[in-house]
Design an enzyme around this catalytic site. Structure first.
Site, PDB file in Angstrom:
ATOM      1  N   HIS A 221       0.847  -1.207   0.000  1.00 53.32           N
ATOM      2  CA  HIS A 221       0.000   0.000   0.000  1.00 53.32           C
ATOM      3  C   HIS A 221       0.869   1.238   0.000  1.00 53.32           C
ATOM      4  CE1 HIS A 221      -3.270   2.752   1.346  1.00 53.32           C
ATOM      5  NE2 HIS A 221      -4.036   1.846   0.781  1.00 53.32           N
ATOM      6  N   PHE A 222       1.405   1.661  -0.982  1.00 56.05           N
ATOM      7  CA  PHE A 222       1.475   1.140  -2.337  1.00 56.05           C
ATOM      8  C   PHE A 222       2.943   1.000  -2.691  1.00 56.05           C
ATOM      9  CE2 PHE A 222      -2.398   3.728  -2.080  1.00 56.05           C
ATOM     10  CZ  PHE A 222      -3.345   2.812  -2.459  1.00 56.05           C
TER      11      PHE A 222
END
Length: 152
Positions: A53-54
């Site tokens: 993420h991410f």
């Protein structure tokens, strides 16, 4: 603020059942019984959720900011009630008016502010505001209950 209201990670772990990787409160800085609590979470690149993420753009998930506020709320309730909670647990029951205002990234110190709204019996309503450097990152109203662990 007196030092008796500052809670370090050892005292927090005595109150909350959460453990790595889900314990999201590092220290309580201020507490006024029945009024408010201020705590924080140091956000590190070592957090496991940053792997996905991410990739290449690490952002703390908003739901984890809310979970950190909920954990701070649990500490607030446990310190606000007169009697010992013993074998009880604090459970999140609802969210309202949630807004995400700015990303939280590695290196940020996420300040967690919880404000009492009301309670009746074992149901509590609070308002939470998460901030980094004075800028709101997430906010909302949440409700929770104090329940017996054995009833789960």
């Amino acid at each position: 603020m007196s030092n008796e209201h500052v809670l370090d990670i050892r005292k927090i772990m005595e109150m909350l059942p959460h453990r790595y990787p889900f314990l999201l409160v590092d220290r309580v800085l201020e507490f006024e019984s029945g009024v408010r609590l201020k705590a924080y979470k140091n956000v590190s690149m070592n957090e496991n959720y940053f792997q996905g993420h991410f990739p290449g753009l690490p952002v703390m998930p908003g739901v984890l900011q809310l979970e950190a506020l909920a954990q701070a709320g649990g500490i607030f309730v446990m310190n606000s009630v007169e009697e010992s909670l013993g074998d009880k647990i604090f459970l999140f029951t609802g969210l309202n008016k949630v807004k995400f205002r700015r990303p939280v990234v590695p290196g940020d110190r996420l300040e967690l502010n919880v404000f009492y709204e009301r309670h009746k019996l074992n149901m509590w309503k609070m308002r939470g505001v998460a901030e980094v450097d004075g800028q709101v990152t997430a906010q909302g109203e949440f409700s929770a209950t104090v329940a017996n662990k054995g009833d789960m």
